[in-house]
Design a protein around this motif. Structure first.
Motif, mmCIF file in Angstrom:
data_model
loop_
_atom_site.group_PDB
_atom_site.id
_atom_site.type_symbol
_atom_site.label_atom_id
_atom_site.label_comp_id
_atom_site.label_asym_id
_atom_site.label_seq_id
_atom_site.Cartn_x
_atom_site.Cartn_y
_atom_site.Cartn_z
ATOM 1 N N LEU A 149 0.821 -1.208 0.000
ATOM 2 C CA LEU A 149 0.000 0.000 0.000
ATOM 3 C C LEU A 149 0.855 1.259 0.000
ATOM 4 O O LEU A 149 1.734 1.433 0.851
ATOM 5 C CB LEU A 149 -0.929 -0.001 1.214
ATOM 6 N N GLU A 150 0.583 2.147 -0.958
ATOM 7 C CA GLU A 150 1.316 3.412 -1.090
ATOM 8 C C GLU A 150 0.445 4.621 -0.782
ATOM 9 O O GLU A 150 0.949 5.634 -0.298
ATOM 10 C CB GLU A 150 1.876 3.539 -2.510
ATOM 11 N N VAL A 151 -0.852 4.524 -1.079
ATOM 12 C CA VAL A 151 -1.769 5.649 -0.877
ATOM 13 C C VAL A 151 -2.997 5.172 -0.112
ATOM 14 O O VAL A 151 -3.636 4.194 -0.505
ATOM 15 C CB VAL A 151 -2.215 6.266 -2.221
ATOM 16 N N LEU A 152 -3.316 5.875 0.974
ATOM 17 C CA LEU A 152 -4.530 5.592 1.730
ATOM 18 C C LEU A 152 -5.245 6.918 1.974
ATOM 19 O O LEU A 152 -4.769 7.756 2.746
ATOM 20 C CB LEU A 152 -4.215 4.910 3.059
ATOM 21 N N ASP A 153 -6.357 7.111 1.299
ATOM 22 C CA ASP A 153 -7.132 8.338 1.424
ATOM 23 C C ASP A 153 -8.520 7.988 1.941
ATOM 24 O O ASP A 153 -9.368 7.482 1.209
ATOM 25 C CB ASP A 153 -7.223 9.045 0.063
ATOM 26 N N LEU A 154 -8.730 8.261 3.232
ATOM 27 C CA LEU A 154 -10.010 7.992 3.880
ATOM 28 C C LEU A 154 -10.682 9.294 4.309
ATOM 29 O O LEU A 154 -11.584 9.277 5.151
ATOM 30 C CB LEU A 154 -9.804 7.084 5.094
ATOM 31 N N GLY A 155 -10.258 10.402 3.742
ATOM 32 C CA GLY A 155 -10.779 11.703 4.136
ATOM 33 C C GLY A 155 -12.270 11.846 3.895
ATOM 34 O O GLY A 155 -12.850 11.221 3.010
ATOM 35 N N CYS A 156 -12.907 12.695 4.720
ATOM 36 C CA CYS A 156 -14.336 13.008 4.590
ATOM 37 C C CYS A 156 -15.209 11.765 4.713
ATOM 38 O O CYS A 156 -16.009 11.444 3.834
ATOM 39 C CB CYS A 156 -14.612 13.735 3.275
ATOM 40 N N ASN A 157 -15.044 11.059 5.825
ATOM 41 C CA ASN A 157 -15.898 9.935 6.180
ATOM 42 C C ASN A 157 -16.261 10.061 7.653
ATOM 43 O O ASN A 157 -16.165 11.153 8.229
ATOM 44 C CB ASN A 157 -15.186 8.606 5.890
ATOM 45 N N ASN A 158 -16.676 8.986 8.262
ATOM 46 C CA ASN A 158 -17.050 8.999 9.685
ATOM 47 C C ASN A 158 -16.298 7.924 10.458
ATOM 48 O O ASN A 158 -16.843 7.342 11.405
ATOM 49 C CB ASN A 158 -18.569 8.783 9.836
ATOM 50 N N PHE A 159 -15.074 7.640 10.047
ATOM 51 C CA PHE A 159 -14.285 6.631 10.748
ATOM 52 C C PHE A 159 -13.981 7.089 12.168
ATOM 53 O O PHE A 159 -13.796 8.282 12.445
ATOM 54 C CB PHE A 159 -12.980 6.354 10.008
ATOM 55 N N SER A 160 -13.903 6.121 13.064
ATOM 56 C CA SER A 160 -13.595 6.410 14.469
ATOM 57 C C SER A 160 -12.838 5.224 15.043
ATOM 58 O O SER A 160 -12.537 4.261 14.343
ATOM 59 C CB SER A 160 -14.889 6.671 15.255
ATOM 60 N N GLY A 161 -12.563 5.318 16.351
ATOM 61 C CA GLY A 161 -11.911 4.192 17.010
ATOM 62 C C GLY A 161 -10.403 4.245 16.916
ATOM 63 O O GLY A 161 -9.821 5.217 16.438
ATOM 64 N N PRO A 162 -9.747 3.173 17.349
ATOM 65 C CA PRO A 162 -8.274 3.156 17.379
ATOM 66 C C PRO A 162 -7.670 3.119 15.984
ATOM 67 O O PRO A 162 -8.274 2.604 15.038
ATOM 68 C CB PRO A 162 -7.956 1.866 18.149
ATOM 69 N N PHE A 163 -6.484 3.677 15.886
ATOM 70 C CA PHE A 163 -5.756 3.705 14.622
ATOM 71 C C PHE A 163 -4.862 2.468 14.547
ATOM 72 O O PHE A 163 -4.144 2.158 15.503
ATOM 73 C CB PHE A 163 -4.900 4.967 14.565
ATOM 74 N N PRO A 164 -4.896 1.703 13.427
ATOM 75 C CA PRO A 164 -4.088 0.470 13.329
ATOM 76 C C PRO A 164 -2.609 0.737 13.587
ATOM 77 O O PRO A 164 -1.995 1.562 12.908
ATOM 78 C CB PRO A 164 -4.327 0.016 11.881
ATOM 79 N N PRO A 165 -2.017 0.066 14.547
ATOM 80 C CA PRO A 165 -0.620 0.336 14.907
ATOM 81 C C PRO A 165 0.389 -0.099 13.858
ATOM 82 O O PRO A 165 1.520 0.391 13.850
ATOM 83 C CB PRO A 165 -0.444 -0.469 16.205
ATOM 84 N N ASP A 166 0.012 -1.006 12.955
ATOM 85 C CA ASP A 166 0.970 -1.534 11.987
ATOM 86 C C ASP A 166 1.334 -0.545 10.891
ATOM 87 O O ASP A 166 2.223 -0.817 10.087
ATOM 88 C CB ASP A 166 0.430 -2.812 11.340
ATOM 89 N N PHE A 167 0.651 0.603 10.826
ATOM 90 C CA PHE A 167 0.996 1.581 9.803
ATOM 91 C C PHE A 167 2.433 2.047 9.959
ATOM 92 O O PHE A 167 3.109 2.368 8.985
ATOM 93 C CB PHE A 167 0.052 2.781 9.877
ATOM 94 N N GLY A 168 2.914 2.109 11.184
ATOM 95 C CA GLY A 168 4.275 2.563 11.423
ATOM 96 C C GLY A 168 5.324 1.635 10.856
ATOM 97 O O GLY A 168 6.473 2.036 10.658
ATOM 98 N N ASN A 169 4.950 0.387 10.556
ATOM 99 C CA ASN A 169 5.895 -0.583 10.006
ATOM 100 C C ASN A 169 5.783 -0.727 8.497
ATOM 101 O O ASN A 169 6.493 -1.528 7.898
ATOM 102 C CB ASN A 169 5.654 -1.954 10.652
#
Length: 221
Positions: A149-169
Motif C-alpha cells: 500500500l502506497e496511498v490511503l485516502d479515507l478523508g471526509c468519512n465517519n471513521f472512528s476508534g483506534p488507529f491500526p498500529p501496523d501503519f508505522g511498520n
C-alpha cells in the motif's frame, strides 16, 4: 534344383536397422508429445493461478460490498458474478495489473457502510481511495498489514476508534489522508510521529463545512 542364396545376417541387420529407425521416430514423437503436454499443463496452471487470484480477490470485494448499506448512485451494481465467474478487474472503481487488484478508488460516491477485515486479502493493493463517503466504524487492522500500500485516502468519512498500529511498520505507504473523520483530534499526535507520511496537519481538524453534500453531487463517471 537351383536356389537363390541369401544371407540371413543381412536380412537381420536390415530388419534391426528398420526397427531402430522406427524406435527412434517413435521416441522422438513421444518426446515431442511430452513437451507439448508439459507446455499445455504449464499454461493451464498459470491460468488457474490467475483465475484463483481473481476469484479470491473478487470474493473479498464482494464481502466488502455486503458492508455497504447505501449506494445511491448504484456505483457497485456491477460488483457481482458473471456466468459463475468472478472478475473484479472489470468492476467499477477497481483497477488491476497483471491480474491482481492494485487500486480501489470509490471516492465521491456517498456510500454508507463500514470497512471490513476482508480488505486484508487484497494483498497487492497499492492505493485505497474512499474520500467523500460515509464509511463509519474503525479502520481494520488488516489495512495496516497491506505491505504494497502506497496511498490511503479515507478523508471526509465517519471513521472512528483506534488507529491500526501496523501503519508505522509499512515502508511502502507514502500518502495518508484522514481529514474530516471522527477520530482525528485524538490521532493528530500519533500521525505526526509517522514522519514519512505526507499528511497535511491542517487537515487533522474536523471541518464539516468542507465536506461536500451528497444532495448536490453527481455520479462521477
Amino acid at each position: 534344383m537351383s536356389y537363390i542364396p541369401f544371407s540371413l545376417s543381412k536380412i537381420d541387420r536390415k530388419s534391426s536397422k528398420n526397427l531402430l529407425d522406427m524406435d527412434g521416430q517413435w521416441g522422438f514423437k513421444r518426446l515431442k508429445f511430452r513437451m507439448m503436454f508439459m507446455l499445455v499443463l504449464s499454461l493451464f496452471d498459470q491460468n488457474m493461478s490467475v483465475s484463483s487470484s481473481l476469484n479470491g480477490e473478487g470474493l473479498a470485494l464482494l464481502r466488502l460490498r455486503e458492508r455497504v448499506v447505501s449506494d445511491p448512485f448504484g456505483a457497485l451494481s456491477n460488483w457481482k458474478e458473471n456466468d459463475g465467474e468472478i472478475d473484479p478487474c472489470s468492476w467499477f472503481g477497481v483497477k488491476c495489473s497483471h491480474g491482481k487488484v492494485v487500486i480501489l478508488n470509490l471516492k465521491d460516491l456517498c456510500l454508507v457502510g463500514s470497512l471490513g477485515p476482508e480488505v486484508g486479502k487484497l494483498v497487492y493493493l497499492k492505493s485505497i481511495i474512499l474520500r467523500n463517503n460515509s464509511f463509519s466504524g474503525s479502520i481494520p487492522k488488516q489495512v495496516g498489514e497491506l505491505k504494497e500500500l502506497e496511498v490511503l485516502d479515507l478523508g471526509c468519512n465517519n471513521f472512528s476508534g483506534p488507529f491500526p498500529p501496523d501503519f508505522g511498520n509499512n515502508l511502502s505507504l507514502a500518502t495518508l489522508l484522514l481529514d474530516n473523520n471522527e477520530f482525528l483530534g485524538s490521532l493528530a499526535a500519533e500521525v505526526k510521529m509517522l514522519s514519512k507520511f505526507q499528511v497535511d496537519e491542517n487537515q487533522l481538524i474536523n471541518n464539516a463545512a468542507a465536506r461536500p453534500s451528497c444532495e448536490s453531487r453527481d455520479f462521477p463517471h
